[in-house]
Design an enzyme around this catalytic site. Structure first.
Site, PDB file in Angstrom:
ATOM      1  CB  CYS A   2      -0.877   0.004   1.229  1.00 41.96           C
ATOM      2  SG  CYS A   2      -1.638  -1.589   1.542  1.00 41.96           S
ATOM      3  NE  ARG A  27       4.533   1.207  -2.270  1.00 45.30           N
ATOM      4  CZ  ARG A  27       5.787   0.862  -2.014  1.00 45.30           C
ATOM      5  NH1 ARG A  27       6.763   1.476  -2.605  1.00 45.30           N
ATOM      6  NH2 ARG A  27       6.063  -0.074  -1.150  1.00 45.30           N
ATOM      7  CD1 TRP A  74      -3.043  -4.540  -4.408  1.00 48.43           C
ATOM      8  CD2 TRP A  74      -2.434  -5.932  -2.776  1.00 48.43           C
ATOM      9  NE1 TRP A  74      -2.889  -5.791  -4.950  1.00 48.43           N
ATOM     10  CE2 TRP A  74      -2.511  -6.667  -3.976  1.00 48.43           C
ATOM     11  CE3 TRP A  74      -2.064  -6.612  -1.616  1.00 48.43           C
ATOM     12  CZ2 TRP A  74      -2.243  -8.020  -4.058  1.00 48.43           C
ATOM     13  CZ3 TRP A  74      -1.794  -7.976  -1.690  1.00 48.43           C
ATOM     14  CH2 TRP A  74      -1.888  -8.659  -2.906  1.00 48.43           C
ATOM     15  CG  ASN A 100       2.117   0.953   3.538  1.00 49.81           C
ATOM     16  OD1 ASN A 100       0.920   1.212   3.463  1.00 49.81           O
ATOM     17  ND2 ASN A 100       3.023   1.504   2.762  1.00 49.81           N
ATOM     18  N   GLY A 101       1.842  -2.965   5.697  1.00 51.93           N
ATOM     19  CA  GLY A 101       2.413  -4.154   6.321  1.00 51.93           C
ATOM     20  C   GLY A 101       1.320  -5.059   6.856  1.00 51.93           C
ATOM     21  CD  GLU A 484      10.483 -10.849 -17.506  1.00 50.99           C
ATOM     22  OE1 GLU A 484      10.359 -11.647 -16.568  1.00 50.99           O
ATOM     23  OE2 GLU A 484      10.125  -9.663 -17.423  1.00 50.99           O
ATOM     24  CE  LYS A 488       6.765  -8.336 -17.389  1.00 51.06           C
ATOM     25  NZ  LYS A 488       8.050  -8.429 -16.747  1.00 51.06           N
ATOM     26  CD  GLU A 491       3.719  -8.627 -14.610  1.00 51.50           C
ATOM     27  OE1 GLU A 491       4.839  -8.498 -15.093  1.00 51.50           O
ATOM     28  OE2 GLU A 491       3.489  -8.415 -13.408  1.00 51.50           O
ATOM     29  CG  HIS A 507       9.701 -34.775 -21.893  1.00 56.11           C
ATOM     30  ND1 HIS A 507      10.054 -36.099 -21.910  1.00 56.11           N
ATOM     31  CD2 HIS A 507      10.642 -34.125 -22.612  1.00 56.11           C
ATOM     32  CE1 HIS A 507      11.180 -36.251 -22.582  1.00 56.11           C
ATOM     33  NE2 HIS A 507      11.559 -35.063 -23.028  1.00 56.11           N
ATOM     34  CE  LYS A 604       7.755  -1.473 -10.569  1.00 52.63           C
ATOM     35  NZ  LYS A 604       7.966  -2.363 -11.728  1.00 52.63           N
TER      36      LYS A 604
HETATM   37  O1  M6R Z   1      11.004  -5.152  -6.770  1.00 53.21           O
HETATM   38  P1  M6R Z   1      11.415  -6.548  -7.095  1.00 53.21           P
HETATM   39  O2  M6R Z   1      12.326  -6.617  -8.267  1.00 53.21           O
HETATM   40  O3  M6R Z   1      11.990  -7.293  -5.925  1.00 53.21           O
HETATM   41  O4  M6R Z   1      10.077  -7.291  -7.509  1.00 53.21           O
HETATM   42  C1  M6R Z   1      10.068  -8.657  -7.807  1.00 53.21           C
HETATM   43  C2  M6R Z   1       8.774  -9.069  -8.467  1.00 53.21           C
HETATM   44  O5  M6R Z   1       7.691  -8.805  -7.637  1.00 53.21           O
HETATM   45  C3  M6R Z   1       8.565  -8.350  -9.802  1.00 53.21           C
HETATM   46  O6  M6R Z   1       9.630  -8.550 -10.683  1.00 53.21           O
HETATM   47  C4  M6R Z   1       7.268  -8.853 -10.483  1.00 53.21           C
HETATM   48  O7  M6R Z   1       7.414 -10.180 -10.869  1.00 53.21           O
HETATM   49  C5  M6R Z   1       6.943  -7.951 -11.680  1.00 53.21           C
HETATM   50  N1  M6R Z   1       5.605  -7.445 -11.551  1.00 53.21           N
HETATM   51  C6  M6R Z   1       7.037  -8.651 -12.976  1.00 53.21           C
HETATM   52  O8  M6R Z   1       6.748  -7.805 -14.047  1.00 53.21           O
END
Ligand code: M6R
Length: 609
Positions: A2, A27, A74, A100-101, A484, A488, A491, A507, A604
């Site tokens: 958050c 965030r 969040w 936050n937390g 990767e 993308k 998400e 397999h 984020k």
């Molecule tokens: O801030 P960080 O690099 O530690 O974050 C790690 C992951 O949460 C981050 O890379 C996440 O997988 C991304 N949303 C991917 O696009």
């Protein structure tokens, strides 16, 4: 996950707080709220939905106070709703808290407070905090700061909090444990924020709070205290990020802007680290040949995209330095009793530097005797302060939830570190290293070239925005970038996708291939080209539609889409092949009308476990 913003000064605080929340919205974004001090009374408005809804609500309620706190949420405990939004007030409405937390022992504290006559109106863990402060204020101490400290001593879990009280209406108390919080200072004004980006428009000068450090903030001064409330001095730090890099600058979305920034961010990452005809320049680390040759393992740890960068780095270190590398997901590493000792170097990759699992993994590696090196983008973030050494990626602020430029900068930096180790160890000959360096130095122009040639990517997105499944396949580095690309797509487009090693398809997963299933294949590995092509033909014969991304020459008449990208060293190929993959996901998400920067259910930085 958050966002917290606070303000103490002379201006109408709500304007600054709402502006800060808008910048933090990436965030956490299912609800938002604000509390200001209005003639010694706390005024609080909150709402489910995005910050825009709170801005509209504020227009109806006009909060004028010059001191206030605000939050974007969040949801973790309790669904997104107005009651569950922050700020939370105690029963007597004398204390307001944004948090936050996660408070892990909130159920026990809640039942303790209920037995003492307190009533709860939300399902959150946070609501116990203002009530616990009120309890201590009433029972133990008539000092705001002390009451906050007594309450915090009871909390187990993670927290960054900012508190307002009518008892001392000119102050905000801020404190953190395992969740970031910074205090920004400009002339006669003080800002509190969970992320420098929220207040970068107002100041570049920050105090960074450490765990259990308290800030008592009033208009004229900020006092800092340690866990036992002894006064402490803190150093102010300047953050060099340019505020405009945190703006969209004419792009529709931050993600597109960040994808197009990659030629520049890569150059920033390289900086002066690779002088021509001289050894690499990495002042941040001082590893001797004796130390590096004593290593029996390098661990590379991260989450999501950062972990994917680690997988590529494994190949770099093993090839150039001849040291075995193990890559792990932070949330697995921390609970699997990994074999670590003083002969292990543990590298932690994180864009934000605040990912809870990565922080915990770092602490574990340190406690077992490993030296720790952080690869981070956010200056002075928690991971950088915990690690023995830090090298920054200098990619500039990454706002979109989907990580793009952070990934390519991480790969560049890891390649430079691998070169540096190889130079110190003398594990690779100079000619090979010089060629590799030149490949790094020329890669930014090749990224620009790809970014100028995107028609086929847009066409693919238009034709395929309604698909339900996709596969990304490749071998070696092409497999690693497939993971990767697949992340993308998942998400930001919500399309189910799998990244697979091409040779592994038969397999199991080939059972899912039928007419019309999209298979995106990356083929940049000359040595394995024929093998990958035969896997591609296996899926074509089962009806798959193929998009091939390659820098090699082969007949491709059977393929539905085809994109040529520039050649580079095989170890660096993911830096180029990821660009079309980022853009495919971006344009599909746009075709579907989705919020590209803020995909559902994601934040984020994942600052909770
Ligand atoms: O801030 P960080 O690099 O530690 O974050 C790690 C992951 O949460 C981050 O890379 C996440 O997988 C991304 N949303 C991917 O696009």
């Amino acid at each position: 996950m958050c966002g917290i913003v606070g303000y103490v000064g002379n201006r109408k605080s709500s304007e600054i707080l709402l502006n800060g929340l808008s910048r933090l919205e990436y965030r956490g974004y299912d609800s938002a709220g604000i509390a200001t001090m209005e003639r010694n009374k706390i005024a609080c408005i909150k709402t489910k939905g995005k910050v825009k809804s709170l801005i509209d609500l504020e227009k109806e309620n006009s909060l004028n106070g010059a001191i206030g706190i605000a939050h974007t949420r969040w949801a973790t405990h309790g669904k997104p709703s107005t009651e569950n939004s922050h700020p939370h007030l105690d029963n007597s409405k004398k204390f307001a808290v944004v948090h936050n937390g996660i408070i892990e022992n909130y159920k026990e504290l809640k039942s303790f407070l209920q037995k003492n006559g307190y009533t709860f109106y939300s399902q959150t863990d946070t609501e116990i905090i203002p009530n616990l402060i009120a309890y201590y204020y009433k029972k133990m101490t008539p000092r705001f700061l002390e009451a906050v400290q007594l309450a915090c001593n009871d909390l187990i879990g993670s927290f960054a909090i900012a508190v307002l009280s009518t008892y001392e209406p000119n102050k905000i108390i801020a404190v953190r444990k395992d969740s970031p919080l910074v205090i920004g200072k400009s002339n006669f004004e003080t800002y509190i924020c969970s992320d420098v980006l929220g207040i970068l428009a107002y100041t570049k000068d920050f105090y960074i709070l450490n765990d259990y450090e308290y800030a008592e903030i009033s208009k004229d001064e900020i006092k800092f205290f340690n866990k036992t409330l002894q006064p402490i001095e803190k150093e102010i730090k300047s953050i060099e990020w340019d505020f405009s890099t945190a703006e969209k600058n004419g792009y529709d979305d931050f993600m597109l802007k960040e994808i197009y920034e990659q030629p520049i961010s890569i150059r920033e990452t390289i900086g002066s680290k690779l002088p021509i005809d001289a050894p690499s320049n990495l002042d941040e680390i001082t590893f001797t040949r004796k130390y590096l040759s004593s290593l029996n393992k390098i661990f590379i740890i991260g989450c999501g995209t950062a972990m994917h960068a680690g997988l590529v780095a494994k190949a770099m270190f093993e090839n150039l330095c001849n040291i075995p590398v193990e890559v792990d997901i932070a949330s697995e590493f921390r609970y699997r009793n990994p074999i670590i000792n003083e002969k292990t170097l543990a590298i932690f990759i994180s864009q934000s530097g605040e990912t809870a699992d990565t922080i915990a993994a770092l602490k574990l590696a340190k406690s077992k005797g490993a030296k720790t090196l952080a690869i981070c983008n956010v200056i002075e973030s928690t991971i950088t302060r915990e690690a023995d050494y830090t090298i920054y990626t200098h990619a500039g602020p990454e706002i979109a939830v989907a990580s793009t430029k952070a990934y390519t900068s991480q790969l560049i930096l890891l390649a430079i570190i691998a070169i540096h180790f190889a130079e110190v160890l003398k594990s690779t000959d100079t000619e090979t290293l010089n060629t590799f360096k030149n490949d790094i130095l020329s890669i930014s122009n090749k990224v620009s070239e790809i970014l100028e040639n995107i028609d086929i990517l847009k066409e693919f997105a238009q034709d395929n925005c309604n698909i339900e499944h996709a596969f990304f396949i490749g071998r070696r580095m092409d497999y690693l970038v497939s993971l990767e690309g697949s992340l993308k797509l998942k998400e930001i487009t919500y399309i189910h996708s799998e990244g697979y090693a091409a040779g592994e398809l038969k397999h199991g997963p080939i059972a899912l291939i039928e007419n019309g299933i999209n298979v995106i294949t990356i083929i940049t590995d000359q040595e394995l080209m024929d093998k990958t092509l035969s896997n591609v033909h296996e899926v074509i014969s089962r009806g798959a539609r193929i998009f091939a991304i390659t820098n090699l020459n082969f007949p491709h008449n059977d393929f539905d889409y085809f994109l040529n990208i520039p050649k580079t060293n095989e170890l660096l190929s993911p830096i180029l092949s990821v660009i079309p993959l980022q853009l495919i996901s971006y344009y599909i998400a746009k075709e579907k009308g989705l919020d590209v920067d803020k995909p559902r259910n994601l934040a984020k930085s994942v600052t909770v476990e």
